[in-house]
Design an enzyme around this catalytic site. Structure first.
Site, PDB file in Angstrom:
ATOM      1  N   GLY A 140       0.821  -1.198   0.000  1.00 23.19           N
ATOM      2  CA  GLY A 140       0.000   0.000   0.000  1.00 23.19           C
ATOM      3  C   GLY A 140       0.856   1.247   0.000  1.00 23.19           C
ATOM      4  N   ALA A 141       0.835   1.983  -1.115  1.00 20.34           N
ATOM      5  CA  ALA A 141       1.664   3.190  -1.245  1.00 20.34           C
ATOM      6  C   ALA A 141       0.803   4.437  -1.200  1.00 20.34           C
ATOM      7  CB  ALA A 141       2.465   3.137  -2.550  1.00 20.34           C
ATOM      8  N   GLY A 190       1.540   4.416   3.906  1.00 16.61           N
ATOM      9  CA  GLY A 190       2.593   3.572   3.356  1.00 16.61           C
ATOM     10  C   GLY A 190       3.771   4.393   2.877  1.00 16.61           C
ATOM     11  N   ASN A 248      -6.402   0.404  10.351  1.00 17.91           N
ATOM     12  CA  ASN A 248      -7.486   0.852  11.225  1.00 17.91           C
ATOM     13  C   ASN A 248      -8.517  -0.257  11.396  1.00 17.91           C
ATOM     14  OD1 ASN A 248      -6.476   3.458  11.584  1.00 17.91           O
ATOM     15  ND2 ASN A 248      -7.579   4.271   9.820  1.00 17.91           N
ATOM     16  N   LYS A 261      -8.192   2.853  19.659  1.00 24.41           N
ATOM     17  CA  LYS A 261      -8.081   3.591  18.406  1.00 24.41           C
ATOM     18  C   LYS A 261      -9.307   3.372  17.530  1.00 24.41           C
ATOM     19  CE  LYS A 261      -5.390   4.668  14.339  1.00 24.41           C
ATOM     20  NZ  LYS A 261      -4.348   4.281  13.380  1.00 24.41           N
ATOM     21  N   ASN A 321     -14.044   9.254  12.196  1.00 19.62           N
ATOM     22  CA  ASN A 321     -14.141   8.883  10.783  1.00 19.62           C
ATOM     23  C   ASN A 321     -15.586   8.843  10.309  1.00 19.62           C
ATOM     24  OD1 ASN A 321     -11.592   7.705   9.098  1.00 19.62           O
ATOM     25  ND2 ASN A 321     -11.177   7.698  11.282  1.00 19.62           N
ATOM     26  N   SER A 353      -9.553   9.696   7.192  1.00 22.29           N
ATOM     27  CA  SER A 353      -9.338   8.862   6.000  1.00 22.29           C
ATOM     28  C   SER A 353     -10.635   8.374   5.377  1.00 22.29           C
ATOM     29  CB  SER A 353      -8.452   7.666   6.359  1.00 22.29           C
ATOM     30  OG  SER A 353      -9.055   6.881   7.370  1.00 22.29           O
TER      31      SER A 353
END
Length: 314
Positions: free
Chosen positions: A7-8, A12, A106, A190, A198, A262
Site C-alpha cells: 500500500g503506497a 505507506g 485501522n 483507536k 471517521n 481517511s
C-alpha cells in the site's frame, strides 16, 4: 532489514520514506497502477509539515512480482481493510516461513485474514497514530506527530525478539515505536476514535474541528464509545470510557482540527469504498454475536453504506 510495504498511499509512503532514508532495503507494492507508474517515474513527493521532500523508492504492482522475487524479512500492511485478502493473495510469493507481517490497519478483525497467509506466530498486530493524506498519485501530505505500538499475536521469546528488533528499526527511523503487552486494548481504543471521528465526519462532511464545535458532539462520542466498551468487555477488554473520550476530545483542540479523516477522504473526496465494516460495522456484528445492543454503530454502518451507494463508489 528487507522491508516490503503493501500500500503506497499516505501512510505507506510516510513509513517508506522514513525507513528508506535510514538505509533500510525498502520496496513498495501497490495495486493502483497510476500510482505505481507515477512513483516509478518521479519518485514520491511529500509535503512534510510545509517542507517539500522527494524520495525515490522501488515500487511494483502485485502482477509485477518476479518468479525469483526475494522473500521479505518484514511486510508492513497499509492497504485498505477490504483490500487485505486480495493483496495478500497477490503477494504470497514473497511470504516465506521466516517472513513476519506487521498489520497497522485501522479497525479490527484483520488477524483472521492474516492467518490465512501467515503462520500465527509470525503475525505482529499494532496501531499507529501517525497521520497522512494522499493528495495525488505519487504525492502525499505528512503532518503532525505520532507513534507505533505493536505486539506479537502469539507469545514466544523468539518471535518477541524479532518484534523488538522491528521496534528498534522503526524507532531508529523516527517512527517512535514501542512494544506493547496489551495491544488489543489499544486497537479497541483507536477503533473507538475512528468509530467516532471517521464515521461522523464522513456522514456530516466536515473536518475534525467542525465536528467538535457541534452541540451534539459530546453525546455522540460518549454513546459510540459506550458501545465499543460494551462489546470489548465481552472480549476481556475493559475500555476506560472517560479516558477514551478525553483522548478523542483533545483532537478538537490540537493541530489536526482541519484534518479530514481517511474515511472522508475515501468516500467524499475520492468516491472509494470505506472501511466501515472493520470499524463501526465490526462492533455492530460483534454486538449481534454477543447480544449487546449497538444502535449507534449499526446506524452509522448503514448510513455509510447508503452513502456509498448514493455516491456510486468504484
Amino acid at each position: 532489514m528487507k522491508i516490503t510495504i503493501l500500500g503506497a498511499g499516505g501512510m505507506g509512503s510516510r513509513f517508506a520514506i522514513k525507513l528508506h532514508k535510514k538505509g533500510n532495503d525498502v520496496k513498495l507494492i501497490d495495486g493502483w497502477q497510476i500510482n505505481v507508474d507515477t512513483i516509478k517515474k518521479n519518485g514520491i513527493f511529500a509535503n512534510f509539515n510545509g517542507e517539500e521532500l522527494f524520495e525515490y523508492i522501488p515500487i511494483i504492482s502485485p502482477e509485477e512480482i518476479e518468479k525469483d522475487e526475494q522473500q521479505a524479512d518484514l511486510i508492513i500492511v497499509f492497504t485498505k481493510s477490504y483490500q487485505l485478502r486480495e493483496m495478500l493473495q497477490g503477494v504470497k510469493q514473497i511470504i516465506g516461513p521466516n517472513t513476519y507481517v506487521l498489520c497497522l490497519l485501522n479497525g479490527m478483525g484483520h488477524e483472521e485474514v492474516l492467518k490465512e497467509f501467515v503462520p500465527k506466530q509470525n503475525i505482529l498486530l499494532g496501531i499507529t497514530m501517525w497521520t497522512a493524506i494522499m493528495e495525488a498519485p505519487g504525492r502525499v501530505k505528512l503532518f503532525g506527530t505520532g507513534d507505533v505500538e505493536m505486539q506479537n499475536l502469539e507469545p514466544g521469546s523468539d518471535h518477541k525478539k524479532f518484534a523488538e528488533e522491528v521496534v528498534g528499526v522503526l524507532s531508529d527511523a523516527g517512527l517512535n515505536a514501542r512494544y506493547s503487552e496489551n495491544v488489543k486494548y489499544s486497537i479497541y481504543r483507536k477503533a473507538a476514535l475512528n468509530g467516532t471521528l471517521n464515521s461522523l465526519c464522513t456522514i456530516l462532511e466536515c473536518n475534525i474541528g467542525q465536528l467538535g464545535k457541534t452541540k451534539e458532539a459530546e453525546t455522540l462520542l460518549k454513546e459510540i464509545i459506550a458501545e465499543f466498551a460494551a462489546v470489548g468487555a465481552k472480549e476481556g477488554i475493559n475500555l476506560d470510557q472517560e479516558e477514551v473520550y478525553e483522548h478523542i476530545y483533545q483532537t478538537f483542540l490540537g493541530d489536526i482540527t482541519e484534518h479530514y479523516p481517511s474515511m472522508y477522504q475515501d468516500l467524499i473526496k475520492n468516491h472509494r469504498p470505506t472501511e466501515i465494516d472493520f470499524i463501526n460495522g465490526a462492533i455492530s456484528s460483534k454486538g449481534t454475536k454477543y447480544g449487546v445492543p449497538t444502535p449507534y454503530c449499526t446506524l452509522l454502518t448503514q448510513l455509510i453504506h447508503a452513502k456509498e451507494q448514493i455516491i456510486n463508489v468504484s
